[in-house]
Design a protein around this motif. Structure first.
Motif, PDB file in Angstrom:
ATOM      1  N   THR A   1      47.523  31.267  49.315  1.00  0.00           N
ATOM      2  CA  THR A   1      47.136  30.659  48.057  1.00  0.00           C
ATOM      3  C   THR A   1      45.552  30.231  47.908  1.00  0.00           C
ATOM      4  OG1 THR A   1      47.338  28.753  49.830  1.00  0.00           O
ATOM      5  CG2 THR A   1      49.225  29.287  48.450  1.00  0.00           C
ATOM      6  N   THR A   2      44.918  30.703  48.837  1.00  0.00           N
ATOM      7  CA  THR A   2      43.454  30.554  48.800  1.00  0.00           C
ATOM      8  C   THR A   2      42.757  31.497  47.745  1.00  0.00           C
ATOM      9  OG1 THR A   2      42.908  32.328  50.453  1.00  0.00           O
ATOM     10  CG2 THR A   2      43.035  29.933  50.922  1.00  0.00           C
ATOM     11  N   LEU A   3      41.895  30.848  46.860  1.00  0.00           N
ATOM     12  CA  LEU A   3      41.145  31.652  45.967  1.00  0.00           C
ATOM     13  C   LEU A   3      40.719  33.165  46.043  1.00  0.00           C
ATOM     14  CD1 LEU A   3      39.937  28.852  43.766  1.00  0.00           C
ATOM     15  CD2 LEU A   3      41.766  30.113  43.293  1.00  0.00           C
ATOM     16  N   THR A   4      39.859  32.865  47.378  1.00  0.00           N
ATOM     17  CA  THR A   4      39.203  34.074  47.745  1.00  0.00           C
ATOM     18  C   THR A   4      39.466  34.232  49.485  1.00  0.00           C
ATOM     19  OG1 THR A   4      37.039  32.809  48.375  1.00  0.00           O
ATOM     20  CG2 THR A   4      37.275  33.749  46.171  1.00  0.00           C
ATOM     21  N   ILE A   5      39.059  35.413  49.945  1.00  0.00           N
ATOM     22  CA  ILE A   5      39.200  35.712  51.213  1.00  0.00           C
ATOM     23  C   ILE A   5      38.379  36.885  51.648  1.00  0.00           C
ATOM     24  CG2 ILE A   5      40.842  37.911  50.888  1.00  0.00           C
ATOM     25  CD1 ILE A   5      42.705  36.525  53.099  1.00  0.00           C
ATOM     26  N   ASP A   6      37.826  36.614  53.019  1.00  0.00           N
ATOM     27  CA  ASP A   6      36.732  37.335  53.458  1.00  0.00           C
ATOM     28  C   ASP A   6      37.187  38.375  54.291  1.00  0.00           C
ATOM     29  OD1 ASP A   6      34.886  35.592  52.602  1.00  0.00           O
ATOM     30  OD2 ASP A   6      34.949  34.387  54.473  1.00  0.00           O
ATOM     31  N   VAL A   7      36.730  39.791  54.085  1.00  0.00           N
ATOM     32  CA  VAL A   7      37.210  40.815  54.557  1.00  0.00           C
ATOM     33  C   VAL A   7      35.971  41.688  55.283  1.00  0.00           C
ATOM     34  CG1 VAL A   7      39.201  41.330  53.445  1.00  0.00           C
ATOM     35  CG2 VAL A   7      36.871  42.267  52.447  1.00  0.00           C
ATOM     36  N   THR A   8      35.874  42.363  56.552  1.00  0.00           N
ATOM     37  CA  THR A   8      34.786  42.954  57.079  1.00  0.00           C
ATOM     38  C   THR A   8      35.024  44.466  57.317  1.00  0.00           C
ATOM     39  OG1 THR A   8      34.180  41.032  58.369  1.00  0.00           O
ATOM     40  CG2 THR A   8      33.339  43.058  59.178  1.00  0.00           C
ATOM     41  N   TYR A   9      36.166  44.901  57.845  1.00  0.00           N
ATOM     42  CA  TYR A   9      36.742  46.274  58.153  1.00  0.00           C
ATOM     43  C   TYR A   9      36.945  46.780  56.925  1.00  0.00           C
ATOM     44  CZ  TYR A   9      38.784  50.131  60.790  1.00  0.00           C
ATOM     45  OH  TYR A   9      39.309  51.228  61.304  1.00  0.00           O
ATOM     46  N   PRO A  10      36.529  48.231  56.802  1.00  0.00           N
ATOM     47  CA  PRO A  10      35.773  49.066  57.554  1.00  0.00           C
ATOM     48  C   PRO A  10      34.481  49.365  57.259  1.00  0.00           C
ATOM     49  CG  PRO A  10      37.040  50.277  56.003  1.00  0.00           C
ATOM     50  CD  PRO A  10      37.267  48.948  55.495  1.00  0.00           C
TER      51      PRO A  10
ATOM     52  N   ARG B   1      52.163  30.169  39.993  1.00  0.00           N
ATOM     53  CA  ARG B   1      53.145  29.644  40.648  1.00  0.00           C
ATOM     54  C   ARG B   1      53.216  28.326  40.043  1.00  0.00           C
ATOM     55  NH1 ARG B   1      50.883  32.195  46.061  1.00  0.00           N
ATOM     56  NH2 ARG B   1      51.374  34.325  45.800  1.00  0.00           N
ATOM     57  N   HIS B   2      54.365  27.714  39.946  1.00  0.00           N
ATOM     58  CA  HIS B   2      54.636  26.397  39.548  1.00  0.00           C
ATOM     59  C   HIS B   2      53.341  25.938  38.725  1.00  0.00           C
ATOM     60  CE1 HIS B   2      57.986  25.334  42.051  1.00  0.00           C
ATOM     61  NE2 HIS B   2      57.460  26.348  42.904  1.00  0.00           N
ATOM     62  N   PRO B   3      53.215  26.307  37.397  1.00  0.00           N
ATOM     63  CA  PRO B   3      52.087  26.189  36.520  1.00  0.00           C
ATOM     64  C   PRO B   3      52.146  24.813  36.010  1.00  0.00           C
ATOM     65  CG  PRO B   3      53.583  27.311  35.198  1.00  0.00           C
ATOM     66  CD  PRO B   3      54.101  27.415  36.645  1.00  0.00           C
TER      67      PRO B   3
ATOM     68  N   PRO C   1      44.092  38.939  46.963  1.00  0.00           N
ATOM     69  CA  PRO C   1      45.075  39.676  46.332  1.00  0.00           C
ATOM     70  C   PRO C   1      46.505  39.168  46.400  1.00  0.00           C
ATOM     71  CG  PRO C   1      44.515  41.096  48.129  1.00  0.00           C
ATOM     72  CD  PRO C   1      43.469  39.761  47.798  1.00  0.00           C
ATOM     73  N   LEU C   2      46.656  38.318  47.392  1.00  0.00           N
ATOM     74  CA  LEU C   2      47.937  37.668  47.811  1.00  0.00           C
ATOM     75  C   LEU C   2      48.283  36.397  46.940  1.00  0.00           C
ATOM     76  CD1 LEU C   2      47.685  37.983  51.793  1.00  0.00           C
ATOM     77  CD2 LEU C   2      49.001  39.384  50.280  1.00  0.00           C
ATOM     78  N   ARG C   3      47.171  35.938  46.230  1.00  0.00           N
ATOM     79  CA  ARG C   3      47.355  34.848  45.271  1.00  0.00           C
ATOM     80  C   ARG C   3      48.101  35.113  44.030  1.00  0.00           C
ATOM     81  NH1 ARG C   3      45.531  29.383  44.490  1.00  0.00           N
ATOM     82  NH2 ARG C   3      45.308  29.058  42.643  1.00  0.00           N
TER      83      ARG C   3
ATOM     84  N   ASP D   1      42.268  43.304  57.169  1.00  0.00           N
ATOM     85  CA  ASP D   1      41.381  43.605  56.261  1.00  0.00           C
ATOM     86  C   ASP D   1      41.594  44.787  55.494  1.00  0.00           C
ATOM     87  OD1 ASP D   1      39.872  41.433  57.225  1.00  0.00           O
ATOM     88  OD2 ASP D   1      37.910  42.479  57.854  1.00  0.00           O
ATOM     89  N   LEU D   2      42.084  45.874  56.193  1.00  0.00           N
ATOM     90  CA  LEU D   2      42.416  47.150  55.476  1.00  0.00           C
ATOM     91  C   LEU D   2      43.758  46.994  54.620  1.00  0.00           C
ATOM     92  CD1 LEU D   2      41.989  50.379  55.254  1.00  0.00           C
ATOM     93  CD2 LEU D   2      43.526  50.815  57.145  1.00  0.00           C
ATOM     94  N   PHE D   3      44.510  46.336  54.918  1.00  0.00           N
ATOM     95  CA  PHE D   3      45.667  46.121  53.912  1.00  0.00           C
ATOM     96  C   PHE D   3      45.212  45.088  52.762  1.00  0.00           C
ATOM     97  CE2 PHE D   3      48.895  42.871  52.428  1.00  0.00           C
ATOM     98  CZ  PHE D   3      49.918  43.651  52.321  1.00  0.00           C
ATOM     99  N   LEU D   4      44.348  44.336  52.849  1.00  0.00           N
ATOM    100  CA  LEU D   4      43.905  43.488  52.048  1.00  0.00           C
ATOM    101  C   LEU D   4      43.039  44.263  50.815  1.00  0.00           C
ATOM    102  CD1 LEU D   4      42.875  39.922  53.627  1.00  0.00           C
ATOM    103  CD2 LEU D   4      44.747  40.358  52.121  1.00  0.00           C
ATOM    104  N   ARG D   5      42.074  45.011  51.492  1.00  0.00           N
ATOM    105  CA  ARG D   5      41.424  45.823  50.686  1.00  0.00           C
ATOM    106  C   ARG D   5      42.131  47.001  50.122  1.00  0.00           C
ATOM    107  NH1 ARG D   5      35.703  46.226  51.681  1.00  0.00           N
ATOM    108  NH2 ARG D   5      35.106  45.242  53.376  1.00  0.00           N
ATOM    109  N   ALA D   6      43.535  47.448  50.554  1.00  0.00           N
ATOM    110  CA  ALA D   6      44.225  48.200  50.128  1.00  0.00           C
ATOM    111  C   ALA D   6      44.875  47.925  48.824  1.00  0.00           C
ATOM    112  CB  ALA D   6      45.005  49.033  50.967  1.00  0.00           C
ATOM    113  N   LEU D   7      45.449  46.500  48.937  1.00  0.00           N
ATOM    114  CA  LEU D   7      46.271  45.936  47.929  1.00  0.00           C
ATOM    115  C   LEU D   7      45.212  45.605  46.654  1.00  0.00           C
ATOM    116  CD1 LEU D   7      48.894  44.784  47.023  1.00  0.00           C
ATOM    117  CD2 LEU D   7      47.993  42.353  48.122  1.00  0.00           C
ATOM    118  N   SER D   8      44.146  45.190  46.939  1.00  0.00           N
ATOM    119  CA  SER D   8      42.901  44.965  45.995  1.00  0.00           C
ATOM    120  C   SER D   8      42.769  46.218  45.191  1.00  0.00           C
ATOM    121  CB  SER D   8      41.832  44.572  46.834  1.00  0.00           C
ATOM    122  OG  SER D   8      41.726  43.251  47.110  1.00  0.00           O
TER     123      SER D   8
END
Length: 357
Positions: A200-209, A267-269, A221-223, A80-87
């Motif tokens: 590839t998912t459009l959204t993702i759920d995060v909780t921490y911190p 990707r591959h539009p 942010p990975l998509r 979760d921290l990684f995804l928030r940081a990338l965002s």
């Protein structure tokens, strides 16, 4: 991608060096009045902020595979921290901030801006494509990206209310040990399933911190990345080769895709300028089984550094068409890298074109 376009990558080589690649060399020389000797003074904090300077890690933390990092409860907080940081990096719209996602991605190519206080790039960005410096150039580049993620994670930890002292300290310690997870893209899992769906998912759920452990749904942010400015330039007299023509968009092969500000990377539009996840996964499966593994095997048999390191190990060689600087040695580390770009991006995808990332 056509071999003719691959040959164009050899034009990207540049002797320009990133300021991020040698942080200690940027220290100032001063004369010690007592010893009359020159000593180096490390750059101060403000200078590091302006130049995007990276530093050696003081502690070693092993990297974690994507499958463990994103899919196990053991790594849930760090995930979760990684995804928030990338965002956080992606939401930084200061194009001149050397720690923003935009600025770091631009080192590799478009929009061709100078990075931080470095000299403006020659050709298509700073990357040493097609030279013996390619592997050693990419190492500090990836390290810069990773330390930008860590920096954003520390900022998140520092913004936690002081009344949650334990959470704040835990999050700060976790930020210090954060490392970008690795994807074994020639593994049996990838060969069978394709790219893990966390990419590839459009959204993702995060909780921490969040102190109350409140779930928040964020754009993944990975998509994709939403571009803050126009990327490349419109092509053709009509707009059929530009994303604004959707759903009648036509891919113009061999050129970086024009993408207006506020559009996302793809990707591959398809004709609607949307990523095709099914095509992406099929292509990744094919490349894993038929391209990645044989290329890695062939590269590891190479004992000549020039041929092992880059895809243009024979500069000036004549191709069958008579052109110079033909796409060089096929069993090199960079050729493997090129194949990953092609498989992930596809025709018209941003990842396929190094100058457009």
């Amino acid at each position: 991608m056509t071999s003719s376009f691959k040959r164009q990558r050899t034009e990207e080589s540049s002797s320009t060096t990133q300021s991020a690649s040698a942080p200690k060399d940027s220290a100032a020389l001063v004369v010690d009045p007592a010893t009359k000797q020159e000593n180096k003074i490390a750059p101060d904090k403000d200078e590091k902020e302006k130049k995007g300077i990276i530093e050696p890690y003081q502690e070693c933390f092993p990297r974690i595979s994507v499958l463990e990092f994103f899919y196990t409860d053991k790594q849930k907080k760090k995930r979760d921290l990684f995804l928030r940081a990338l965002s956080e990096m992606m939401s930084n719209l200061k194009n001149d901030d050397p720690w923003s996602y935009f600025a770091i991605a631009g080192i590799h190519g478009l929009p061709g801006n100078a990075y931080a206080t470095a000299a403006a790039p020659l050709g298509r960005g700073y990357c040493e494509h097609g030279t013996v410096l390619f592997p050693t150039w990419h190492r500090p580049y990836v390290l810069l990206f990773e330390q930008a993620v860590i920096r954003a994670a520390k900022k998140i930890a520092g913004n936690i209310d002081n009344k949650y002292t334990n959470l704040r300290e835990e999050c700060m310690d976790m930020a210090k040990s954060l490392r970008v997870p690795y994807l074994d893209w020639e593994s049996s899992f990838i060969g069978y399933q394709g790219i893990p769906d966390v990419f590839t998912t459009l959204t993702i759920d995060v909780t921490y911190p969040d102190p109350d452990e409140k779930k928040q749904t964020i754009p993944n942010p990975l998509r994709a990345y939403i571009l803050p400015i126009d990327l490349s330039t419109p092509v053709h007299s009509s707009d059929s080769f530009n994303p604004t023509a959707k759903p009648h968009y036509h891919i113009l092969e061999g050129k970086p895709p024009f993408t207006p500000a506020n559009y996302s990377t793809v990707r591959h539009p398809n004709a609607a300028y949307q990523s095709q996840t099914n095509v992406l996964n099929l292509q990744i499966q094919r490349y894993c089984n038929l391209v990645f593994r044989p290329q890695v095997y062939a590269a590891m048999l190479q004992t000549d550094w020039a041929k092992f390191s880059n895809h243009n190990s024979m500069p000036g060689a004549k191709s069958t068409t008579g052109a110079e600087d033909d796409y060089g040695y096929y069993a090199s580390l960079e050729v493997v890298h090129d194949s990953v770009h092609d498989a992930v991006g596809g025709n018209g995808g941003h990842m396929t074109y190094p100058e457009s990332k």
